[in-house]
Design an enzyme around this catalytic site. Structure first.
Site: not given
Length: 659
Positions: A33, A79, A109, A400, A403, A418, A423
């Site tokens: 680098d 192919l 392949k 839920c 919540c 919900c 929530c």
């Protein structure tokens, strides 16, 4: 300086070949680098001394306006596919009626994008996509960023045209998708799509950042390059020149040995650092190939055996429920971990309760799992013969899980929701949606960072993003000085987004980016939209009564109105500005189908809409054009039946360029 630049160029070419082609690095990445940086600086100061095809071109150059067409000197054929042992034996029998002593080469392949590389007097002068096999696109600048491609070979070879497969390694694909997920960008479906999209970027610097690689698998034509009419010897000669050739190429004559080799290669799929979707059998002798010839589509001297998706059986140990941004509860199967297609799978989405009932999935069941597109885990079927007596049917929760509030099933669909506006699961997902690319596009703020900031109490709503200060982030992991600076700038820049982006970012149910733009164009500012009546909304084309109800409900919510007032306080733009760049597509309706390799669907849609066109999901008599990518399906078939014009990405680019 000229000598110094020449010396550095030659050294870097040598070290690059040792690292990327021979897999035998001689210096550290850091040393390489630093040498590259030194060369880049010298070329900047003394551009007159820059060597032809300098290694610095690997980092990407200027953005390209468009890809020029390239007519292939040799047709780039596809192919013939085989899916059974019987088809392979039939292929062999047909070849041996003409050449009883035939020898075949069997090789991987590679699942990538096919390209050709052209060299004159040892210099890489041009590279192109396959396109339709006759005409491709000039992507030389992008191909130069792939380090396995030699920019110079033996100058005594007057002409060489080779074909290869550009691919993205599995690890690079995982890292790219992780980065895109953190930046709330759409994920690539698989490494092949990622490679195709990366290789056809208009900005080669983006291509350079994607860590693409290539295997060369065929010599198309050549002058002054002797390889004794043998495909295998040709690959060996190319390898000696510095090309990375297709690995695991072996010669066979007996079909039983060939089938055993194909099985061996297939069994190695999960351990390979790259994706394969099959194995290829090719006649080795080039003169025999010429005699056998080709059909209008495929060579008669080669066949590709396609592997089926890898499937494994495992057990569902539990089913949990996730809560999405719009409150939808999505069941998720927890599996006994099993390794499929190179990675360990422990979860699979069950989509909704109808999907579970249709497949009769129960907790404790043994199920067959595969990866859709070798990427996304999915349950294919239940093994009813192994069903346990203590297996349990799953029911969606009445409350839920995030919540505790009561859930509701959609009247017109399979989803359970919900509807609690506060929530916590929905709040986090709402913020994730708010910062996403098509919404406020706040770069550098991914889902993991949002969850972390929420857990620490730094943000509790989308408006809290605009309260964040540098001191809130300084001691947090993954927030360095530069990333904090960039993030705060991105948050500040988002205040200038157009009104349609903000409307979409609000997450109003059924209001996607298209509907948000329609609303912004109609009402011009946020206050007008808030004051809109049901009657005025329902009259707007493409909005409809259901979406109108959702819009009215949203702006009737005290919490939502307070959120908008906070946005106003922090200086977010509340007015709409027409961003169209022209009207060449005015009155036209496009349908997108298949896999587009140059654009994402959203990018193509944005290009069309900014030129006053429309994008539809379905083909009808009102459709003007169908923009078809690879593997387009029923939409293209319907377009042909209706006589709708089908255009390629090349055609699309020309339409834009002509404007």
């Amino acid at each position: 300086m000229e000598e110094k630049i020449k010396e550095l160029t030659e050294k870097l070419r040598y070290y690059s070949k040792k690292y990327y082609v021979d897999d035998a690095p001689e210096i550290s990445d850091y040393e390489y680098d630093m040498m590259l940086r030194e060369l880049s600086e010298l070329e900047r100061q003394y551009p007159q001394f820059k060597q032809q095809n300098s290694p610095t071109e690997r980092i990407g150059g200027e953005a390209l306006k468009e890809f020029a067409p390239v007519t292939h000197a040799v047709k780039m054929e596809s192919l013939q596919d085989a899916f059974s042992e019987e088809e392979l034996r039939a292929f062999d029998k047909k070849i041996k009626t003409v050449f009883p002593d035939v020898k075949y080469v069997v090789e991987y392949k590679i699942d990538g994008l096919s390209v050709e590389l052209e060299y004159r007097n040892g210099i890489f002068i041009r590279g192109a996509t396959r396109g339709d096999g006759i005409t491709g696109e000039d992507i030389t600048a992008n191909l130069k960023t792939i380090k396995e491609i030699p920019l110079m070979i033996d100058p005594s070879i007057p002409y060489l045209l080779v074909r290869g497969e550009v691919y993205m390694p599995k690890r690079a694909f995982a890292e790219l998708n992780k980065k895109r997920e953190d930046e709330n960008l759409p994920l690539f479906a698989n490494p092949r799509n990622a490679a195709a999209g990366s290789l056809r970027q208009l900005d080669s610097k983006i291509t350079a950042s994607r860590n693409l690689k290539i295997f060369i698998f065929n010599i198309q034509t050549s002058e002054g390059f002797d390889y004794e009419n043998s495909h295998k010897k040709g690959l060996d000669r190319l390898k000696a020149l510095g090309f990375k050739v297709s690995p695991e190429t072996r010669i066979f004559s007996d079909i039983d040995d060939i089938i055993s080799e194909i099985t061996r290669l297939g069994n190695s799929r999960s351990e390979l650092p790259f994706d394969i979707d099959g194995a290829v059998i090719k006649v080795d002798d080039i003169e025999q190939r010429k005699v056998l010839g080709s059909t209008t589509k495929v060579p008669k001297w080669a066949i590709a055996f396609k592997y089926p998706p890898e499937q494994k059986e495992t057990q569902i140990t539990d089913i949990i429920v996730n809560v999405g941004r719009t409150g939808v509860l999505t069941p998720l199967a927890i599996l006994t971990p099993v390794r499929i297609a190179g990675s360990t799978v422990g979860k699979a989405s069950l989509h909704n309760i109808d999907f579970i009932k249709q497949k009769d999935i129960r907790i404790g069941d043994f199920v067959t799992v595969q990866k859709a597109g070798d990427i996304i885990p999915e349950i294919v079927k239940v093994n009813l013969e192994k069903r346990q007596q203590d297996s349990r049917e799953f029911t969606m929760p009445e409350r839920c899980p995030a919540c505790g509030e009561k859930t509701y099933k959609d009247e017109d669909g399979p989803f359970v929701r919900c509807v609690n506006n506060v929530c916590p699961a929905q709040t986090i997902r709402n913020i994730i949606h708010f910062v996403s690319k098509d919404a406020m596009d706040i770069e550098g703020l991914g889902s993991s960072q949002i969850i972390r900031l929420s857990e620490l109490g730094i943000i509790k709503s989308s408006a809290d993003l605009y309260k964040i200060k540098a001191e809130n982030l300084q001691n947090l992991e993954r927030f360095g000085e530069k990333s904090i600076f960039n993030l705060l700038n991105a948050i500040n820049d988002s205040k200038k987004r157009n009104l349609n982006r903000l409307i979409y970012a609000l997450g109003i149910r059924e209001v996607g980016s298209k509907a948000a733009k329609i609303l912004a164009e109609k009402y011009k500012n946020m206050d007008n939209l808030i004051a809109a009546t049901f009657d005025s909304l329902v009259e707007i084309p493409d909005i409809g009564p259901v979406t109108s109800e959702y819009i009215i409900d949203f702006f009737s919510g005290e919490k939502n109105l307070k959120l908008i007032e906070e946005f106003k306080y922090y200086g977010l733009n509340m007015t709409y500005k027409n961003e169209n760049v022209g009207d060449i597509f005015s009155g036209m309706t496009f349908v997108l189908t298949g896999t587009l390799s140059k654009y994402t669907r959203d990018e193509a849609k944005e290009i069309i809409e900014k030129r006053n066109g429309k994008v539809s999901e379905s083909v009808s008599k009102k459709t003007t054009y169908v923009l078809a990518g690879e593997k387009s399906g029923s939409k293209e078939i319907k377009a042909r039946e209706l006589g709708i014009k089908i255009i390629s990405e090349n055609d699309f680019d020309k339409m834009i360029a002509n404007s």
